[in-house]
Design an enzyme around this catalytic site. Structure first.
Site, PDB file in Angstrom:
ATOM      1  N   GLY A  52     -89.887  26.912 -40.934  1.00 18.35           N
ATOM      2  CA  GLY A  52     -89.600  25.618 -41.539  1.00 18.35           C
ATOM      3  C   GLY A  52     -89.547  24.497 -40.517  1.00 18.35           C
ATOM      4  O   GLY A  52     -89.855  23.344 -40.822  1.00 18.35           O
ATOM      5  N   ALA A 109     -85.943  27.686 -41.411  1.00 20.25           N
ATOM      6  CA  ALA A 109     -84.943  27.565 -42.462  1.00 20.25           C
ATOM      7  C   ALA A 109     -83.744  28.416 -42.060  1.00 20.25           C
ATOM      8  O   ALA A 109     -83.849  29.267 -41.174  1.00 20.25           O
ATOM      9  CB  ALA A 109     -85.528  28.063 -43.775  1.00 20.25           C
ATOM     10  N   GLU A 141     -92.415  33.697 -40.616  1.00 24.10           N
ATOM     11  CA  GLU A 141     -91.911  34.062 -41.953  1.00 24.10           C
ATOM     12  C   GLU A 141     -92.333  35.461 -42.383  1.00 24.10           C
ATOM     13  O   GLU A 141     -91.586  36.185 -43.040  1.00 24.10           O
ATOM     14  CB  GLU A 141     -92.400  33.048 -43.008  1.00 24.10           C
ATOM     15  CG  GLU A 141     -91.678  31.712 -42.991  1.00 24.10           C
ATOM     16  CD  GLU A 141     -92.313  30.681 -42.071  1.00 24.10           C
ATOM     17  OE1 GLU A 141     -93.079  31.086 -41.160  1.00 24.10           O
ATOM     18  OE2 GLU A 141     -92.043  29.480 -42.259  1.00 24.10           O
ATOM     19  N   GLU A 186     -92.935  23.464 -39.977  1.00 22.80           N
ATOM     20  CA  GLU A 186     -93.412  22.788 -41.185  1.00 22.80           C
ATOM     21  C   GLU A 186     -92.928  21.342 -41.227  1.00 22.80           C
ATOM     22  O   GLU A 186     -93.666  20.445 -41.666  1.00 22.80           O
ATOM     23  CB  GLU A 186     -92.950  23.556 -42.432  1.00 22.80           C
ATOM     24  CG  GLU A 186     -93.668  24.894 -42.546  1.00 22.80           C
ATOM     25  CD  GLU A 186     -93.160  25.743 -43.694  1.00 22.80           C
ATOM     26  OE1 GLU A 186     -91.980  26.138 -43.651  1.00 22.80           O
ATOM     27  OE2 GLU A 186     -93.930  26.001 -44.632  1.00 22.80           O
TER      28      GLU A 186
HETATM   29  N1  3HC Z   1     -81.459  30.870 -39.457  1.00 24.32           N
HETATM   30  C1  3HC Z   1     -80.177  31.168 -39.192  1.00 24.32           C
HETATM   31  N2  3HC Z   1     -79.759  31.652 -38.028  1.00 24.32           N
HETATM   32  C2  3HC Z   1     -80.680  31.854 -37.078  1.00 24.32           C
HETATM   33  C3  3HC Z   1     -82.036  31.586 -37.273  1.00 24.32           C
HETATM   34  C4  3HC Z   1     -82.411  31.066 -38.532  1.00 24.32           C
HETATM   35  N3  3HC Z   1     -83.657  30.737 -38.797  1.00 24.32           N
HETATM   36  N4  3HC Z   1     -82.706  31.893 -36.146  1.00 24.32           N
HETATM   37  C5  3HC Z   1     -81.800  32.339 -35.269  1.00 24.32           C
HETATM   38  N5  3HC Z   1     -80.581  32.319 -35.837  1.00 24.32           N
HETATM   39  C6  3HC Z   1     -79.317  32.705 -35.212  1.00 24.32           C
HETATM   40  C7  3HC Z   1     -79.242  34.184 -34.906  1.00 24.32           C
HETATM   41  O1  3HC Z   1     -78.823  34.907 -36.042  1.00 24.32           O
HETATM   42  C8  3HC Z   1     -78.237  34.215 -33.788  1.00 24.32           C
HETATM   43  O2  3HC Z   1     -76.978  34.085 -34.359  1.00 24.32           O
HETATM   44  P1  3HC Z   1     -75.687  34.732 -33.666  1.00 24.32           P
HETATM   45  O3  3HC Z   1     -75.570  34.068 -32.336  1.00 24.32           O
HETATM   46  O4  3HC Z   1     -74.593  34.431 -34.611  1.00 24.32           O
HETATM   47  O5  3HC Z   1     -75.972  36.191 -33.563  1.00 24.32           O
HETATM   48  C9  3HC Z   1     -78.553  32.933 -33.025  1.00 24.32           C
HETATM   49  O6  3HC Z   1     -79.251  32.085 -33.946  1.00 24.32           O
HETATM   50  C10 3HC Z   1     -79.422  33.117 -31.808  1.00 24.32           C
HETATM   51  O7  3HC Z   1     -80.565  33.871 -32.201  1.00 24.32           O
HETATM   52  P2  3HC Z   1     -81.176  34.993 -31.249  1.00 24.32           P
HETATM   53  O8  3HC Z   1     -80.112  35.919 -30.799  1.00 24.32           O
HETATM   54  O9  3HC Z   1     -82.340  35.572 -31.954  1.00 24.32           O
HETATM   55  O10 3HC Z   1     -81.636  34.103 -29.999  1.00 24.32           O
HETATM   56  P3  3HC Z   1     -82.943  34.156 -29.147  1.00 24.32           P
HETATM   57  O11 3HC Z   1     -82.808  33.066 -28.170  1.00 24.32           O
HETATM   58  O12 3HC Z   1     -83.213  35.548 -28.689  1.00 24.32           O
HETATM   59  O13 3HC Z   1     -84.154  33.792 -30.149  1.00 24.32           O
HETATM   60  C11 3HC Z   1     -85.339  32.571 -31.833  1.00 24.32           C
HETATM   61  C12 3HC Z   1     -84.239  32.539 -30.742  1.00 24.32           C
HETATM   62  C13 3HC Z   1     -86.705  32.809 -31.218  1.00 24.32           C
HETATM   63  C14 3HC Z   1     -85.299  31.269 -32.554  1.00 24.32           C
HETATM   64  C15 3HC Z   1     -85.023  33.742 -32.795  1.00 24.32           C
HETATM   65  O14 3HC Z   1     -83.685  33.624 -33.212  1.00 24.32           O
HETATM   66  C16 3HC Z   1     -85.871  33.768 -34.024  1.00 24.32           C
HETATM   67  O15 3HC Z   1     -86.971  34.262 -33.995  1.00 24.32           O
HETATM   68  N6  3HC Z   1     -85.331  33.247 -35.152  1.00 24.32           N
HETATM   69  C17 3HC Z   1     -85.964  33.356 -36.429  1.00 24.32           C
HETATM   70  C18 3HC Z   1     -87.036  32.363 -36.604  1.00 24.32           C
HETATM   71  C19 3HC Z   1     -87.607  32.469 -37.982  1.00 24.32           C
HETATM   72  O16 3HC Z   1     -87.849  33.557 -38.494  1.00 24.32           O
HETATM   73  N7  3HC Z   1     -87.841  31.331 -38.602  1.00 24.32           N
HETATM   74  C20 3HC Z   1     -88.391  31.302 -39.919  1.00 24.32           C
HETATM   75  C21 3HC Z   1     -87.288  31.287 -40.925  1.00 24.32           C
HETATM   76  S1  3HC Z   1     -87.885  31.399 -42.564  1.00 24.32           S
HETATM   77  C22 3HC Z   1     -88.421  29.832 -42.896  1.00 24.32           C
HETATM   78  O17 3HC Z   1     -88.389  28.955 -42.055  1.00 24.32           O
HETATM   79  C23 3HC Z   1     -88.899  29.627 -44.274  1.00 24.32           C
HETATM   80  C24 3HC Z   1     -89.592  28.321 -44.440  1.00 24.32           C
HETATM   81  O18 3HC Z   1     -90.975  28.531 -44.331  1.00 24.32           O
HETATM   82  C25 3HC Z   1     -89.286  27.720 -45.755  1.00 24.32           C
END
Ligand code: 3HC
Ligand code: NAI
Length: 706
Positions: free
Chosen positions: A107, A63, A130, A110
């Site tokens: 997400g 998400a 998450e 999912e």
């Molecule tokens: N939402 C918004 N922005 C995101 C994002 C997300 N889920 N994941 C990454 N980004 C953004 C980062 O903020 C960053 O932005 P920037 O360039 O402006 O600084 C850019 O994408 C690149 O991210 P990273 O610097 O972290 O890049 P990496 O290549 O090192 O890592 C990744 C990529 C493994 C995807 C890492 O970004 C990550 O772990 N992201 C989070 C994943 C996550 O937590 N997903 C779950 C979200 S909650 C959810 O899905 C709820 C659902 O169950 C309803």
């Protein structure tokens, strides 16, 4: 703007591509685009099946975390919601194949689980991060994953937050196939096979109706019970909610289970811990955005000199070697050099013993390490980091010697904890090449580096500091040049506040316990005992001449140092460490010394609650943080948060002191500061920045963007 979801019709299959760089996060436009794409494909008689894929390097990584911020203030989420998207995909009358590459996380995973088939690129990784954001998977993940793979697999993934490889996902049943050849071709072929089967009366079974993971209810329940006992934590509710949701997948009908998950997600989303953890996630990425990086590129660094092979020099050398750099360590004489190299060898051996480094890798690192006692061997170094004694004259001597031998363009970095970078830069002929790289102990482990920018430091030198930290896997925070920079300055305010409490009636153990209950892994006096009391003593002596003689001063630490009780290394500090023990018991001599100091100053000890200790500590940190912001030492509040999270053990789930202040409310912090002011008005004087934020209805968060 191009559409974030695009459909291309390939004969009888709709190829739906999510194109929302950088990670194809599932923001509102993507969610709407997916619903529209599924609706259109289902309505189109020429289409028999659908393939979902992410553009660029990845399937959606989750998400959109940035979008969540609007819920902190209670605003409703913009529809369609992700669970609705997943349910729509699952309910589609035509087979939907998810083609996964990159990181299919949260997400994103999912969405894939709601599809009727999951095929992955061999290098793809999938999981539920998450929990790291204080959330439960909220788009059906807690209901669908265990139906496919059982409670153990689902809980392992959701409670650890760690992604798994495609092979593992295949083995557990979470995905159905690994693409041997081209991912899209494989997915298209699978989509057609499934369409044929559906036409022949064998439509795919929706994931919500699958039962592979729930066939042994007793084992499932046993797993749930075992995890529940382990994850209870009143501050961070997500893990126990995850366990509840996975249990619901067994016990409740599909619709009710989803509603249960939805409620749990809502509870988590508005919980302070999730707000803190999401702040930390975004702050960790924001911290690398500094003005110098926009103006310059980093210099090449391959060979690094480290001056001093003590505690810090050895740790820094080891971190550099681990990142593939060549290192030359310089010490005062051969004995000291041997000791320094031995310290690196010990760090290496420990890593080998713990299985973190292979012997072959250790040998390769060792081959890249050289030593010497003469600076002239540094003629080829691209960067030199000095970690000699914390004494200006010693450091200045080192810098002058380096200035004689280093090639043009080489960077002179100091690991000083407190000293003036500009004054050091003034000792050399090339002040623009001077920078502070303040590592934390143990430097091979701790992730923080303060990049201290002096008034003459060149932009590309700053960029090189950031690039080096990144290469070492560390978080770099830009700091301005002031005694103690960001972290030690806030630490000093924190300790001043708790030292006042020592004199006023609290014991070191009470203060430590209160701060552990706040979330620090160890309390301030435990930390001082570990680091050694003499470090801050030296600083206090250095600053004594400039101290306001009217300000309250607590002598306890100085008196302890004079008595030789300098912490663990002397067996006695705020605690007593019998026979080299790592954890101590209360030191009765210190309690007596504190009592004597109270008598001397006419202080009558009062009862001090844990709550007051925590509030004073936080208010002191926040007020100092605000001073640093106002003085331009820290670029933004969230940078201060990163320093405290990665350098000082501030609990991540609170987001950092500045985020914790926003969560407590700045008016509350001001009230606290005013109510503490009686004994030591200057120390507690609210920062003008804090007052201004309150006056203009803003908080620290408002200073983070832009
Ligand atoms: N939402 C918004 N922005 C995101 C994002 C997300 N889920 N994941 C990454 N980004 C953004 C980062 O903020 C960053 O932005 P920037 O360039 O402006 O600084 C850019 O994408 C690149 O991210 P990273 O610097 O972290 O890049 P990496 O290549 O090192 O890592 C990744 C990529 C493994 C995807 C890492 O970004 C990550 O772990 N992201 C989070 C994943 C996550 O937590 N997903 C779950 C979200 S909650 C959810 O899905 C709820 C659902 O169950 C309803
Ligand atoms: P240390 O006393 O363990 O090591 C200093 C080393 O420098 C000694 O081995 C000494 O022989 C060597 N040295 C002294 N003068 C030298 C010279 N002229 N040429 C070559 N080598 C010389 O000290 P430590 O703890 O490693 O600290 C080093 C620096 O790192 C200090 O500036 C300190 O403030 C800073 N620092 C210390 C931290 C800590 O937790 N100890 C944390 C962060 C920074």
């Amino acid at each position: 703007m191009a559409d974030v979801v695009e459909t291309v019709t390939l004969d009888d299959v709709a190829l739906v591509t999510i194109d929302n760089p950088p990670v194809n996060a599932l923001g509102q436009a993507v969610r709407q685009g997916l619903i529209d794409a599924i609706d259109a494909a289902e309505a189109n008689p020429a289409i028999r099946a659908i393939v979902l894929i992410g553009a660029g390097g990845t399937f959606p990584a989750g998400a959109d975390i940035r979008e969540f911020a609007q819920f902190d203030s209670g605003a409703p989420a913009p529809e369609p919601w992700l669970p609705q998207v997943c349910n729509r995909i699952e309910a589609c009358g035509k087979p939907v194949v998810a083609a996964l590459h990159g990181t299919a996380l949260g997400g994103g995973f999912e969405v894939a689980l709601a599809a009727h088939w999951r095929v992955a690129h061999p290098a793809a990784r999938m999981g539920f991060p998450e929990v790291n954001l204080g959330l439960v998977p909220g788009a059906g993940g807690t209901q669908r994953a265990p139906r496919l793979a059982g409670a153990k697999v689902a809980l392992d993934l959701m409670l650890s937050g760690k992604p798994i490889r495609a092979t593992e996902a295949l083995a557990t049943g979470l995905i159905d196939e690994i693409a041997e050849h081209d991912l899209i071709d494989t997915a298209l072929a699978r989509a057609r096979t499934m369409a044929d089967a559906a036409a022949a009366g064998h439509p795919p079974v929706p994931t919500s109706n699958r039962t592979e993971g729930t066939r042994d209810p007793a084992a499932y329940e046993a797993e749930v019970r075992a995890r529940r006992a382990k994850v209870a934590n009143p501050n961070i509710i997500a893990p126990s909610k995850i366990v509840d949701c996975v249990e619901a997948a067994l016990l409740l009908p599909t619709e009710t289970g989803r509603a249960f998950e939805n409620a749990a997600f809502g509870d988590c989303l508005t919980s302070p811990a999730s707000i803190g953890l999401r702040h930390a996630f975004l702050a960790e990425r924001r911290v690398a955005k500094v003005p110098e990086l926009a103006r310059a590129t980093a210099r090449e660094v391959a060979q690094v000199g480290v001056i001093g092979g003590g505690l810090m020099g050895a740790g820094i050398a080891s971190a550099l070697l681990g990142a593939g750099l060549s290192v030359v360590m310089i010490e005062r004489d051969h004995d000291a050099l041997a000791k320094g190299l031995e310290r690196v060898a010990v760090i290496h051996q420990r890593a080998v013993d713990k299985g973190r480094l292979t012997e072959a890798a250790r040998d390769a690192e060792w081959d890249r390490l050289n030593g010497g006692t003469d600076m002239s061997v540094l003629a080829g170094a691209d960067l030199v980091i000095e970690a000699v004694f914390e004494d200006f004259d010693v450091k200045a001597g080192v810098f002058r010697a380096l200035d004689q031998v280093l090639k043009p363009g080489a960077i002179l970095a100091t690991n000083t904890s407190y000293l003036d970078i500009d004054a050091l830069a003034a000792t050399v002929s090339r002040p623009s090449d001077v920078i502070g790289l303040h590592f934390f102990s143990p430097a091979n482990v701790m992730k923080l580096v303060e990049v201290v920018v002096g008034k003459a430091t060149a932009d590309d030198v700053v960029a090189t500091g950031f690039a080096l930290a990144k290469r070492l896997g560390k978080i770099a925070v830009r700091a301005g040049n002031i005694d103690g920079f960001i972290g030690n300055r806030i630490l000093s305010a924190y300790r001043t506040a708790t030292d006042f409490l020592l004199e006023d009636g609290a014991t070191p153990a009470q203060i430590d316990a209160a701060m552990r209950s706040f979330g620090f892994p160890v309390g301030p006096y435990q930390v001082i005992d570990m680091a050694g009391l003499e470090i801050s003593w030296a600083r206090r002596k250095r600053l004594a001449a400039t101290r306001d003689p009217g300000a309250r001063y607590v002598d306890i630490g100085d008196l302890m140092c004079e008595a030789g009780w300098i912490g663990q290394k002397s067996g006695r500090g705020y605690y007593v460490y019998e026979n080299g023990a790592r954890s101590g018991v209360e030191n009765p001599d210190v309690l007596a010394l504190i009592a004597a100091e109270r008598d001397r100053k006419g202080i009558i000890a009062r009862d001090i609650s844990a709550n007051e200790i925590r509030r004073r500590a936080l208010a002191a940190m926040v007020n100092e943080g605000a001073h640093l912001l106002q003085a331009g030492i820290a670029l933004r509040p969230s940078d201060i948060d990163m320093v405290m999270l990665f350098g000082y053990g501030f609990p991540r789930w609170r987001g950092g002191p500045m985020k914790a202040a926003d969560q407590a409310g700045l008016v509350q912090i001001r009230k606290d500061l005013q109510s503490f002011a009686e004994g030591e008005p200057e120390f507690w004087e609210p920062s003008p920045l804090l007052l201004d934020l309150i006056k203009t209805g803003r908080n620290f968060g408002s200073l983070n963007e832009g």
